[in-house]
Design an enzyme around this catalytic site. Structure first.
Site, PDB file in Angstrom:
ATOM      1  N   ASP A  82       0.822  -1.207   0.000  1.00 17.19           N
ATOM      2  CA  ASP A  82       0.000   0.000   0.000  1.00 17.19           C
ATOM      3  C   ASP A  82       0.862   1.266   0.000  1.00 17.19           C
ATOM      4  O   ASP A  82       1.375   1.679   1.045  1.00 17.19           O
ATOM      5  CB  ASP A  82      -0.891  -0.028   1.264  1.00 17.19           C
ATOM      6  CG  ASP A  82      -1.757   1.206   1.399  1.00 17.19           C
ATOM      7  OD1 ASP A  82      -2.240   1.470   2.519  1.00 17.19           O
ATOM      8  OD2 ASP A  82      -1.936   1.913   0.385  1.00 17.19           O
ATOM      9  N   ASP A 113      -1.892   5.660  -5.029  1.00 18.35           N
ATOM     10  CA  ASP A 113      -2.225   4.808  -3.889  1.00 18.35           C
ATOM     11  C   ASP A 113      -2.609   3.386  -4.309  1.00 18.35           C
ATOM     12  O   ASP A 113      -3.769   3.127  -4.663  1.00 18.35           O
ATOM     13  CB  ASP A 113      -3.379   5.454  -3.099  1.00 18.35           C
ATOM     14  CG  ASP A 113      -3.713   4.691  -1.834  1.00 18.35           C
ATOM     15  OD1 ASP A 113      -4.629   5.134  -1.106  1.00 18.35           O
ATOM     16  OD2 ASP A 113      -3.082   3.651  -1.572  1.00 18.35           O
TER      17      ASP A 113
END
Ligand SMILES: C[C@H]1CC[C@H](NC(=O)Cn2ccnc2)CC1
Length: 331
Positions: free
Chosen positions: A36, A220
């Site tokens: 992430d 992201d």
């Protein structure tokens, strides 16, 4: 030593998230974690996670690792933008991804996880690849796997080659020229407060005119969809028969039978086109004629997010040199 590891979609129907196999400890314990770039904590389901909160996830048991060491007096607690979260304590141990090993990596063991993590059996934790300033460990913040590994890599980079409904790869330490076409366009990164923040140079809907604009957003990998300014998504969904911004469904939905345009975003003088199929994200529920859009408004978020729907249309270089930059290429 460089490395390469698979980015595997956790659901065959739609790309809600991608997991990557890692090993932790001695003897090695294999878990599948969500890499992430939108956060900077490395946390795992563990032997410290209450059984009532574990539903099929693999767990890391530090007590079974001869190289695990408790980081005494350290705790962590994280809340994600979707309202999910987790908290716990901290060990250091050997951590290996795709052949890249960090000895003494801070591994945050969960003592509590929110229901959305409990309910997703395929995600056994997260590996934060944002800047270490975002790490939540208290009282001393810990370094990400990438920050720890950087000095051992040929080049201080990692790349994301996420794919639509297929397995992709994360590479560490090198740029694989076979994974993209044309040139990589590098953009400056704003590292405050700790996301991979860059400015896109504009957008186009389908074959329409390109609209120059400065769209500041974060890259992201941990977010499924892409969230952009209201004026951008309104002009996109205005081209789709029957599309509505639904309070009931919490975003733009449209008849699954409607034809969608592609979406192009600028990266400096270059651009990346997201195919229409990526934006036809998922049926509301199995078999529903109502579909949920992969492009949603960021107006209530306060930040624009280039999530997986955008990232999987490109080959993305996260360059951790000084200063950091982000590279985009077609593929
Ligand atoms: C409205 C958006 C919803 C999705 C949000 N993304 C995340 O929460 C990413 N993430 C990390 C761990 N679990 C989820 C970003 C805001």
């Amino acid at each position: 030593e460089n490395g390469s590891a698979a980015a595997i979609p956790i659901d065959p129907r739609f790309d809600i998230a991608y997991v990557t196999p890692v090993t932790i400890g001695t003897p090695p314990q294999t878990l599948y974690l969500d890499f992430d770039t939108g956060s900077s904590d490395l946390w795992v389901f563990s032997s410290h996670t209450p059984e009532s909160q574990v539903r099929g996830q693999r767990i890391y048991s530090p007590e079974k690792s001869s190289t695990a060491k408790l980081l005494a007096g350290h705790t962590w607690s994280i809340l994600y933008g979707d309202g999910s979260g987790s908290l716990g304590n901290v060990y250091t141990d050997n951590f290996t991804v795709g052949g890249v090993t960090v000895t003494s990596q801070a591994v945050q063991t969960a003592q509590q996880v929110s229901y959305s993590f409990t309910s997703q059996s395929e995600i056994h934790g997260l590996v934060g690849l944002g800047f270490s300033t975002l790490n939540t460990v208290f009282p001393n913040g810990q370094l990400t796997f990438f920050d720890n590994a950087k000095s051992t890599l040929d080049s201080p980079v990692f790349t994301a080659d996420l794919k639509w409904k297929k397995e992709g790869t994360y590479d560490f330490g090198f740029i694989d020229e076979t994974k993209y076409t044309g040139e990589i366009t590098y953009l400056p990164v704003q590292t405050d407060p700790g996301y991979w923040t860059f400015t896109s140079s504009g957008y186009a809907v389908g074959d329409g005119a390109f609209h120059p604009a400065s769209i500041v957003g974060i890259a992201d990998t941990g977010t499924s969809l892409t969230y952009l300014p209201a004026e951008v998504v309104t002009s996109y969904w205005g081209q789709v028969d029957g599309a509505v911004d639904s309070d009931y469904y919490g975003g733009y939905v449209f008849p699954c039978s409607s034809k969608l345009p592609s979406f192009t975003f600028g990266v400096g003088p270059a651009n990346i086109t997201i195919p229409a199929s990526y934006i036809n994200y998922a049926q509301i529920t199995e078999g529903s004629p109502v579909c949920f859009g992969g492009l949603q408004s960021s107006s209530w978020l306060g930040v624009n997010i280039w999530g997986d729907v955008a990232l999987k249309a490109a080959f993305v270089v996260f360059n951790g040199a000084n200063p950091p930059t982000i590279g985009w290429a077609k593929k």
